[in-house]
Design a protein around this motif. Structure first.
Motif, PDB file in Angstrom:
ATOM      1  N   ASN A  99       0.811  -1.215   0.000  1.00 18.04           N
ATOM      2  CA  ASN A  99       0.000   0.000   0.000  1.00 18.04           C
ATOM      3  C   ASN A  99       0.847   1.269   0.000  1.00 18.04           C
ATOM      4  OD1 ASN A  99       0.848   0.257   2.690  1.00 18.04           O
ATOM      5  ND2 ASN A  99      -0.993  -0.747   3.469  1.00 18.04           N
ATOM      6  N   ARG A 100       2.139   1.111  -0.237  1.00 15.29           N
ATOM      7  CA  ARG A 100       3.051   2.248  -0.366  1.00 15.29           C
ATOM      8  C   ARG A 100       4.276   1.785  -1.151  1.00 15.29           C
ATOM      9  NH1 ARG A 100       3.611   2.674   5.967  1.00 15.29           N
ATOM     10  NH2 ARG A 100       1.469   2.119   5.640  1.00 15.29           N
ATOM     11  N   ASP A 101       5.035   2.714  -1.665  1.00 20.83           N
ATOM     12  CA  ASP A 101       6.271   2.360  -2.365  1.00 20.83           C
ATOM     13  C   ASP A 101       7.246   1.738  -1.370  1.00 20.83           C
ATOM     14  OD1 ASP A 101       5.247   3.390  -4.685  1.00 20.83           O
ATOM     15  OD2 ASP A 101       6.404   5.248  -4.625  1.00 20.83           O
ATOM     16  N   LEU A 102       7.881   0.638  -1.784  1.00 22.18           N
ATOM     17  CA  LEU A 102       8.863  -0.040  -0.944  1.00 22.18           C
ATOM     18  C   LEU A 102      10.234   0.079  -1.596  1.00 22.18           C
ATOM     19  CD1 LEU A 102       6.854  -3.311  -0.173  1.00 22.18           C
ATOM     20  CD2 LEU A 102       7.068  -1.276   1.256  1.00 22.18           C
ATOM     21  N   PRO A 103      11.147   0.848  -0.991  1.00 29.30           N
ATOM     22  CA  PRO A 103      12.484   0.981  -1.581  1.00 29.30           C
ATOM     23  C   PRO A 103      13.275  -0.315  -1.446  1.00 29.30           C
ATOM     24  CG  PRO A 103      12.353   2.175   0.498  1.00 29.30           C
ATOM     25  CD  PRO A 103      10.987   1.625   0.224  1.00 29.30           C
ATOM     26  N   THR A 104      14.045  -0.617  -2.478  1.00 23.35           N
ATOM     27  CA  THR A 104      14.931  -1.785  -2.467  1.00 23.35           C
ATOM     28  C   THR A 104      16.320  -1.321  -2.865  1.00 23.35           C
ATOM     29  OG1 THR A 104      14.595  -2.380  -4.790  1.00 23.35           O
ATOM     30  CG2 THR A 104      12.993  -3.248  -3.217  1.00 23.35           C
ATOM     31  N   ALA A 105      17.292  -2.187  -2.760  1.00 23.44           N
ATOM     32  CA  ALA A 105      18.668  -1.845  -3.111  1.00 23.44           C
ATOM     33  C   ALA A 105      18.800  -1.484  -4.588  1.00 23.44           C
ATOM     34  CB  ALA A 105      19.601  -2.997  -2.770  1.00 23.44           C
ATOM     35  N   ASP A 106      17.912  -2.033  -5.416  1.00 24.39           N
ATOM     36  CA  ASP A 106      18.028  -1.793  -6.859  1.00 24.39           C
ATOM     37  C   ASP A 106      16.776  -1.157  -7.464  1.00 24.39           C
ATOM     38  OD1 ASP A 106      16.522  -4.039  -6.385  1.00 24.39           O
ATOM     39  OD2 ASP A 106      17.464  -5.265  -7.933  1.00 24.39           O
ATOM     40  N   GLY A 107      16.051  -0.389  -6.675  1.00 23.92           N
ATOM     41  CA  GLY A 107      14.872   0.290  -7.215  1.00 23.92           C
ATOM     42  C   GLY A 107      13.767   0.396  -6.188  1.00 23.92           C
ATOM     43  N   VAL A 108      12.542   0.328  -6.688  1.00 30.15           N
ATOM     44  CA  VAL A 108      11.366   0.482  -5.833  1.00 30.15           C
ATOM     45  C   VAL A 108      10.313  -0.527  -6.266  1.00 30.15           C
ATOM     46  CG1 VAL A 108       9.437   2.020  -5.251  1.00 30.15           C
ATOM     47  CG2 VAL A 108      11.744   2.933  -5.408  1.00 30.15           C
ATOM     48  N   ILE A 109       9.637  -1.126  -5.290  1.00 32.92           N
ATOM     49  CA  ILE A 109       8.426  -1.890  -5.577  1.00 32.92           C
ATOM     50  C   ILE A 109       7.292  -0.897  -5.377  1.00 32.92           C
ATOM     51  CG2 ILE A 109       6.923  -3.752  -4.817  1.00 32.92           C
ATOM     52  CD1 ILE A 109       9.433  -5.330  -4.128  1.00 32.92           C
ATOM     53  N   ALA A 110       6.596  -0.597  -6.439  1.00 34.47           N
ATOM     54  CA  ALA A 110       5.586   0.458  -6.425  1.00 34.47           C
ATOM     55  C   ALA A 110       4.354   0.064  -5.631  1.00 34.47           C
ATOM     56  CB  ALA A 110       5.186   0.799  -7.857  1.00 34.47           C
ATOM     57  N   SER A 111       3.753   1.067  -5.036  1.00 32.66           N
ATOM     58  CA  SER A 111       2.487   0.880  -4.340  1.00 32.66           C
ATOM     59  C   SER A 111       1.497   0.231  -5.304  1.00 32.66           C
ATOM     60  CB  SER A 111       1.962   2.242  -3.882  1.00 32.66           C
ATOM     61  OG  SER A 111       0.718   2.095  -3.259  1.00 32.66           O
ATOM     62  N   GLY A 112       0.765  -0.759  -4.804  1.00 36.85           N
ATOM     63  CA  GLY A 112      -0.205  -1.468  -5.644  1.00 36.85           C
ATOM     64  C   GLY A 112       0.328  -2.748  -6.244  1.00 36.85           C
ATOM     65  N   THR A 113       1.639  -2.986  -6.133  1.00 40.19           N
ATOM     66  CA  THR A 113       2.216  -4.214  -6.685  1.00 40.19           C
ATOM     67  C   THR A 113       1.715  -5.419  -5.898  1.00 40.19           C
ATOM     68  OG1 THR A 113       4.201  -3.045  -7.410  1.00 40.19           O
ATOM     69  CG2 THR A 113       4.371  -5.439  -7.206  1.00 40.19           C
ATOM     70  N   GLU A 114       1.285  -6.448  -6.615  1.00 40.19           N
ATOM     71  CA  GLU A 114       0.767  -7.654  -5.980  1.00 40.19           C
ATOM     72  C   GLU A 114       1.894  -8.622  -5.646  1.00 40.19           C
ATOM     73  OE1 GLU A 114      -2.177 -11.272  -7.195  1.00 40.19           O
ATOM     74  OE2 GLU A 114      -2.929  -9.250  -7.563  1.00 40.19           O
ATOM     75  N   GLY A 115       1.737  -9.320  -4.523  1.00 42.16           N
ATOM     76  CA  GLY A 115       2.687 -10.338  -4.099  1.00 42.16           C
ATOM     77  C   GLY A 115       1.959 -11.486  -3.422  1.00 42.16           C
ATOM     78  N   GLU A 116       2.739 -12.477  -2.982  1.00 47.82           N
ATOM     79  CA  GLU A 116       2.184 -13.650  -2.312  1.00 47.82           C
ATOM     80  C   GLU A 116       2.947 -13.896  -1.026  1.00 47.82           C
ATOM     81  OE1 GLU A 116       1.053 -18.295  -3.266  1.00 47.82           O
ATOM     82  OE2 GLU A 116       2.548 -17.299  -4.504  1.00 47.82           O
ATOM     83  N   VAL A 117       2.218 -14.134   0.067  1.00 47.84           N
ATOM     84  CA  VAL A 117       2.843 -14.401   1.363  1.00 47.84           C
ATOM     85  C   VAL A 117       3.496 -15.777   1.326  1.00 47.84           C
ATOM     86  CG1 VAL A 117       2.416 -14.771   3.830  1.00 47.84           C
ATOM     87  CG2 VAL A 117       1.209 -12.940   2.610  1.00 47.84           C
TER      88      VAL A 117
END
Length: 158
Positions: A99-117
């Motif tokens: 629900n927010r941008d997640l900074p990573t070492a090589d960029g950003v995972i944008a808010s709204g990106t879907e993932g799996e637990v």
């Protein structure tokens, strides 16, 4: 050489255990449809039998007296009833969105990106999850996650 398994004899007969994920019928529970919820995560029962499935999986038959059910559970689905229990909003394999941008070492995972637990780290405060986003697995707190499909998501019972 005899190979030891990590889960062999992990729980004893009569021991109180807590199920860590919702257990659904995989077709082995009589009188219920495949996929039906059998027992909610967090429920406590007692080990009444230890057996094997396909000769390589230890299965604990757990009697959930309050629910009137005996259910076969794998070791990774159980913890001691005395172990700290930190309830989670999501569980293994749930689809989530950040629900927010997640900074990573090589960029950003944008808010709204879907993932799996993939995993829930209950031992920590705040609760953390291992989530597989496209191309990257991250450890994130629950607060940055929302259900991927809110209309069909059922909040856990308190």
């Amino acid at each position: 050489m005899i190979e030891e398994r990590y889960d062999e004899e992990r729980f004893e007969f009569g021991e109180a255990v807590r199920v860590t994920r919702n257990v659904r019928n995989d077709g082995t529970y009589p009188g219920r449809e495949i996929g039906d919820l059998l027992i909610r995560r967090g429920s406590v029962g007692h080990v009444i039998e230890v057996g094997t499935f396909l000769q390589d999986q230890v299965i604990y038959t757990v009697h959930f007296l309050d629910h009137g059910k005996m259910i076969g559970c794998r070791a990774e689905e159980l913890i001691s009833a005395d172990a700290p229990w930190n309830p989670s909003r999501f569980e293994f394999r749930d689809k989530v969105r950040c629900n927010r941008d997640l900074p990573t070492a090589d960029g950003v995972i944008a808010s709204g990106t879907e993932g799996e637990v993939l995993k829930i780290l209950r031992e920590r405060e705040p609760l953390l999850y291992h989530v597989r986003f496209p191309g990257k697995t991250m450890q994130v707190p629950e607060i940055v996650l929302d259900p991927a499909d809110p209309a069909n998501f059922r909040e856990p019972e308190e």
